[in-house]
Scaffold this motif. Structure first.
Motif, PDB file in Angstrom:
ATOM      1  N   GLN A   1     106.324  88.249  -5.176  1.00 21.01           N
ATOM      2  CA  GLN A   1     106.305  89.581  -5.774  1.00 21.01           C
ATOM      3  C   GLN A   1     107.651  89.952  -6.392  1.00 21.01           C
ATOM      4  O   GLN A   1     107.748  90.936  -7.126  1.00 21.01           O
ATOM      5  N   LEU A   2     108.670  89.174  -6.067  1.00 18.34           N
ATOM      6  CA  LEU A   2     109.990  89.420  -6.620  1.00 18.34           C
ATOM      7  C   LEU A   2     110.205  88.694  -7.944  1.00 18.34           C
ATOM      8  O   LEU A   2     111.035  89.095  -8.755  1.00 18.34           O
ATOM      9  N   ILE A   3     109.438  87.648  -8.136  1.00 16.95           N
ATOM     10  CA  ILE A   3     109.565  86.897  -9.383  1.00 16.95           C
ATOM     11  C   ILE A   3     109.135  87.779 -10.564  1.00 16.95           C
ATOM     12  O   ILE A   3     108.154  88.501 -10.486  1.00 16.95           O
ATOM     13  N   ASP A   4     109.878  87.651 -11.634  1.00 18.24           N
ATOM     14  CA  ASP A   4     109.583  88.395 -12.857  1.00 18.24           C
ATOM     15  C   ASP A   4     109.825  89.894 -12.730  1.00 18.24           C
ATOM     16  O   ASP A   4     109.418  90.661 -13.605  1.00 18.24           O
ATOM     17  N   LYS A   5     110.472  90.322 -11.656  1.00 16.02           N
ATOM     18  CA  LYS A   5     110.794  91.741 -11.531  1.00 16.02           C
ATOM     19  C   LYS A   5     111.727  92.159 -12.663  1.00 16.02           C
ATOM     20  O   LYS A   5     112.708  91.481 -12.967  1.00 16.02           O
ATOM     21  N   ASP A   6     111.411  93.268 -13.299  1.00 17.27           N
ATOM     22  CA  ASP A   6     112.289  93.799 -14.343  1.00 17.27           C
ATOM     23  C   ASP A   6     113.598  94.289 -13.739  1.00 17.27           C
ATOM     24  O   ASP A   6     113.637  94.796 -12.617  1.00 17.27           O
TER      25      ASP A   6
ATOM     26  N   GLY B   1     116.769  92.868 -18.357  1.00 14.01           N
ATOM     27  CA  GLY B   1     116.153  91.542 -18.291  1.00 14.01           C
ATOM     28  C   GLY B   1     115.163  91.472 -17.147  1.00 14.01           C
ATOM     29  O   GLY B   1     114.585  92.488 -16.743  1.00 14.01           O
ATOM     30  N   GLU B   2     114.995  90.287 -16.613  1.00 13.90           N
ATOM     31  CA  GLU B   2     114.086  90.082 -15.496  1.00 13.90           C
ATOM     32  C   GLU B   2     114.551  88.887 -14.677  1.00 13.90           C
ATOM     33  O   GLU B   2     115.296  88.027 -15.163  1.00 13.90           O
ATOM     34  N   ILE B   3     114.103  88.849 -13.421  1.00 15.00           N
ATOM     35  CA  ILE B   3     114.434  87.725 -12.558  1.00 15.00           C
ATOM     36  C   ILE B   3     113.571  86.538 -12.956  1.00 15.00           C
ATOM     37  O   ILE B   3     112.349  86.592 -12.914  1.00 15.00           O
ATOM     38  N   GLU B   4     114.233  85.462 -13.337  1.00 12.04           N
ATOM     39  CA  GLU B   4     113.531  84.241 -13.736  1.00 12.04           C
ATOM     40  C   GLU B   4     113.164  83.393 -12.526  1.00 12.04           C
ATOM     41  O   GLU B   4     112.079  82.834 -12.443  1.00 12.04           O
TER      42      GLU B   4
END
Length: 295
Positions: free
Chosen positions: A181-186, A196-199
């Motif tokens: 759920q943390l992946i791709d967080k803005d 950006g976002e978390i890659e």
């Protein structure tokens, strides 16, 4: 088949970590806690700390979906998710599915990260599970995940595997979150504009910690579309789990020359790269400016 965390079509390797809010939001990473001893249920499965794949840095997105084997080499199950303590940066649990092979149906089970080892001849993840212990272990239906902050399930997991699992976080606040759920967080800047976002998130299972996150910056921050490693302390968590992360580092302090292309990831365990990224992360204080200003 591994899960795909991307909501928009981009050809990337699976990705992962974090969430944010406002300047007064609680910090994401406090001082890293000491590591506690595993509970009795997983003690027999614990291997020497620095062994094989566990001792190397790895992208969390490539751990999720990975097969887990028993000591004989037979497939036991797979890792469905990782649970991270946002208060300490500690990898708390790996959530496993056993595919019905041990008679547990569609239930999922949380195991301490230090319960895993690697096989002697390769990098397979190995877990020793006793059938009788598994039948008594706290599990949950894969369609009904427990809450991560207040649900009694996690207290049951702590009791089953040993109280040291939460005590190991020390005085840091405990806020558990699913890695997927943390992946791709803005990620927003302090003014609330997109940054950006978390890659992905780089973790070390032997050390049971998050090493750093990789942030994919928006074009206005990085015209060359570079990604950059940052410590968790550069980010603040949101008041609500579905909120965005806040970047607590001014743009002028970010050295984009250290960035890399999304399709040209460095060798995370190359000694030269490790020294370089370690020196870069050391430029950041252990607490963010928002932490220094108070919550």
């Amino acid at each position: 088949m591994k899960p795909n965390f991307r909501s928009r079509p981009r050809s990337r390797v699976l990705a992962l970590l974090l969430c944010a809010g406002a300047l007064a939001a609680p910090p994401l990473l406090a001082a890293e806690g000491s590591q506690g001893s595993p509970g009795s249920a997983s003690r027999s499965a614990t291997a020497p700390a620095a062994q094989g794949a566990l001792a190397r840095d790895a992208r969390a997105s490539q751990i999720i979906g990975r097969d887990v084997r028993d000591p004989s080499g037979a497939k036991l199950g797979r890792i469905e998710d990782l649970i991270v303590n946002l208060g300490s940066g500690r990898l708390q649990y790996a959530v496993l599915s056993f595919g019905g092979v041990l008679g547990v149906g569609d239930k999922l089970f949380a195991y301490p990260v230090n319960a895993f080892r690697t096989s002697a001849d390769n990098d397979d993840l190995v877990l020793t599970v006793d059938r009788n212990q598994l039948n008594a272990a706290p599990g949950f239906d894969k369609a009904r995940w427990p809450g991560l902050d207040t649900d009694s399930y996690w207290r049951d997991v702590e009791r089953y595997h040993g109280a040291g699992q939460r005590a190991a976080a020390g005085a840091a606040s405990t806020r558990l979150m699913r890695m997927s759920q943390l992946i791709d967080k803005d990620v927003n800047d302090r003014q609330g504009a997109d940054a950006g976002e978390i890659e992905d998130v780089v973790v070390n299972m032997a050390q049971q910690r998050v090493h750093y996150v990789v942030l994919d910056f928006d074009k206005k921050w990085s015209p060359d579309d570079k990604m950059l490693a940052l410590p968790l302390s550069a980010l603040s968590a949101p008041a609500k789990a579905d909120g965005d992360l806040v970047l607590n580092v001014p743009r002028e302090q970010l050295d984009m020359k250290r960035g890399f292309d999304e399709d040209r990831w460095p060798d995370l365990n190359d000694p030269t790269y490790r020294r370089d990224v370690g020196g870069w992360l050391d430029h950041f204080p252990p607490t963010s400016r928002a932490q220094e200003q108070g919550r």
